[in-house]
Design a protein around this motif. Structure first.
Motif, PDB file in Angstrom:
ATOM      1  N   ARG A 134       2.921   6.000  -7.333  1.00  8.84           N
ATOM      2  CA  ARG A 134       1.955   6.781  -8.126  1.00  8.84           C
ATOM      3  C   ARG A 134       2.221   8.278  -7.971  1.00  8.84           C
ATOM      4  O   ARG A 134       2.200   9.026  -8.939  1.00  8.84           O
ATOM      5  N   GLY A 136       0.813  -1.216   0.000  1.00  7.43           N
ATOM      6  CA  GLY A 136       0.000   0.000   0.000  1.00  7.43           C
ATOM      7  C   GLY A 136       0.844   1.262   0.000  1.00  7.43           C
ATOM      8  O   GLY A 136       0.631   2.170  -0.819  1.00  7.43           O
ATOM      9  N   PRO A 155       6.370  -0.459  -9.574  1.00  6.15           N
ATOM     10  CA  PRO A 155       4.967  -0.889  -9.564  1.00  6.15           C
ATOM     11  C   PRO A 155       4.056   0.110  -8.850  1.00  6.15           C
ATOM     12  O   PRO A 155       4.398   0.602  -7.774  1.00  6.15           O
ATOM     13  N   THR A 156       2.910   0.373  -9.464  1.00 10.30           N
ATOM     14  CA  THR A 156       1.944   1.311  -8.893  1.00 10.30           C
ATOM     15  C   THR A 156       0.651   0.636  -8.458  1.00 10.30           C
ATOM     16  O   THR A 156      -0.237   1.300  -7.939  1.00 10.30           O
ATOM     17  N   GLU A 157       0.558  -0.662  -8.667  1.00 10.13           N
ATOM     18  CA  GLU A 157      -0.639  -1.415  -8.284  1.00 10.13           C
ATOM     19  C   GLU A 157      -0.234  -2.601  -7.406  1.00 10.13           C
ATOM     20  O   GLU A 157       0.858  -3.165  -7.586  1.00 10.13           O
ATOM     21  N   PRO A 158      -1.095  -3.003  -6.477  1.00  9.76           N
ATOM     22  CA  PRO A 158      -0.736  -4.074  -5.535  1.00  9.76           C
ATOM     23  C   PRO A 158      -0.304  -5.387  -6.179  1.00  9.76           C
ATOM     24  O   PRO A 158       0.650  -6.007  -5.711  1.00  9.76           O
ATOM     25  N   ASP A 159      -0.972  -5.826  -7.237  1.00  9.80           N
ATOM     26  CA  ASP A 159      -0.585  -7.091  -7.880  1.00  9.80           C
ATOM     27  C   ASP A 159       0.810  -7.003  -8.484  1.00  9.80           C
ATOM     28  O   ASP A 159       1.608  -7.940  -8.375  1.00  9.80           O
ATOM     29  N   ALA A 160       1.096  -5.877  -9.128  1.00  6.32           N
ATOM     30  CA  ALA A 160       2.423  -5.690  -9.712  1.00  6.32           C
ATOM     31  C   ALA A 160       3.482  -5.601  -8.616  1.00  6.32           C
ATOM     32  O   ALA A 160       4.580  -6.137  -8.753  1.00  6.32           O
ATOM     33  N   TYR A 161       3.136  -4.942  -7.506  1.00  8.32           N
ATOM     34  CA  TYR A 161       4.076  -4.860  -6.390  1.00  8.32           C
ATOM     35  C   TYR A 161       4.354  -6.259  -5.825  1.00  8.32           C
ATOM     36  O   TYR A 161       5.504  -6.598  -5.536  1.00  8.32           O
ATOM     37  N   THR A 178       3.171   1.453  -3.389  1.00  2.16           N
ATOM     38  CA  THR A 178       2.463   1.769  -4.632  1.00  2.16           C
ATOM     39  C   THR A 178       1.884   3.188  -4.603  1.00  2.16           C
ATOM     40  O   THR A 178       1.883   3.868  -5.622  1.00  2.16           O
ATOM     41  N   ALA A 179       1.425   3.650  -3.449  1.00  2.00           N
ATOM     42  CA  ALA A 179       0.934   5.029  -3.347  1.00  2.00           C
ATOM     43  C   ALA A 179       2.071   6.011  -3.622  1.00  2.00           C
ATOM     44  O   ALA A 179       1.896   6.995  -4.355  1.00  2.00           O
ATOM     45  N   ARG A 220       5.389   9.508 -10.159  1.00  2.00           N
ATOM     46  CA  ARG A 220       5.491   9.225 -11.602  1.00  2.00           C
ATOM     47  C   ARG A 220       6.254  10.308 -12.353  1.00  2.00           C
ATOM     48  O   ARG A 220       7.060  10.021 -13.221  1.00  2.00           O
TER      49      ARG A 220
END
Length: 182
Positions: free
Chosen positions: A32, A25, A45-51, A28-29, A35
């Protein structure tokens, strides 16, 4: 420093620790929010799955080590430094990748973190050499490694595929002998 955080190494303002899935969390926050700082050089990574996939590789692959650089006053993640492609045996080397988050940029925190990771790599990990490949226009990254004592060793045209194209890179490196003892 909070009681829940144990750092692998500490400096006056930052500590370094390993990645965890629980950092998704916050990481990724911050990615974002950062950027504009990162593009076009890197894309964390900017999304939980990618992280989860990214952190999993760093935690499970024995040829990689991932470090979060955190401010000791509040344990907030300031950036990250990874040692990739670790080769043992006669080589004892690894390739660095890193990024600061926007709230920490320009404050010297990554310089302190890089020093901690470099010393950890040469001490605890037993490496002899670290290399960083940087696009020539990334002046902030070049200034960071130059201040840390890394030396320019060469130029690699079309070296890494980043942001849709093969990009030229400068090769910077440091060896254990170049790091002064504390």
């Amino acid at each position: 420093m909070s009681d829940k955080i144990t750092y692998l190494a500490e400096g006056p303002r930052v500590g370094i620790r390993g990645f965890s899935y629980e950092d998704a969390g916050e990481f990724t926050a911050l990615a974002r929010e950062s950027r504009g700082l990162h593009a076009p050089w890197l894309f964390p990574p900017t999304e939980p799955d990618a992280y989860a996939a990214y952190a999993g590789r760093l935690m499970e692959d024995p040829s990689r080590y991932g470090f979060l650089v955190c401010t000791r006053e509040d344990d907030r993640i300031a950036g990250f430094i990874n040692i990739n492609n670790v080769v043992e045996g006669a080589f004892q080397s690894g390739a660095l990748g890193y990024g600061a988050f926007a709230h920490a940029a320009g404050r010297g925190l990554m310089g302190e973190g890089l020093d901690l990771v470099t010393r950890y790599a040469f001490g605890v990990l037993g490496l002899h050499r670290l290399e960083v490949n940087i696009q020539p226009r990334n002046t902030a990254s070049i200034a960071l490694v130059r201040r840390a004592g890394y030396r320019l060793e060469g130029f690699s045209p079309d070296f890494l595929f980043i942001d849709g194209a093969w990009r030229d890179h400068e090769r910077w490196a440091i060896t254990a002998e170049m790091v002064e003892p504390r």
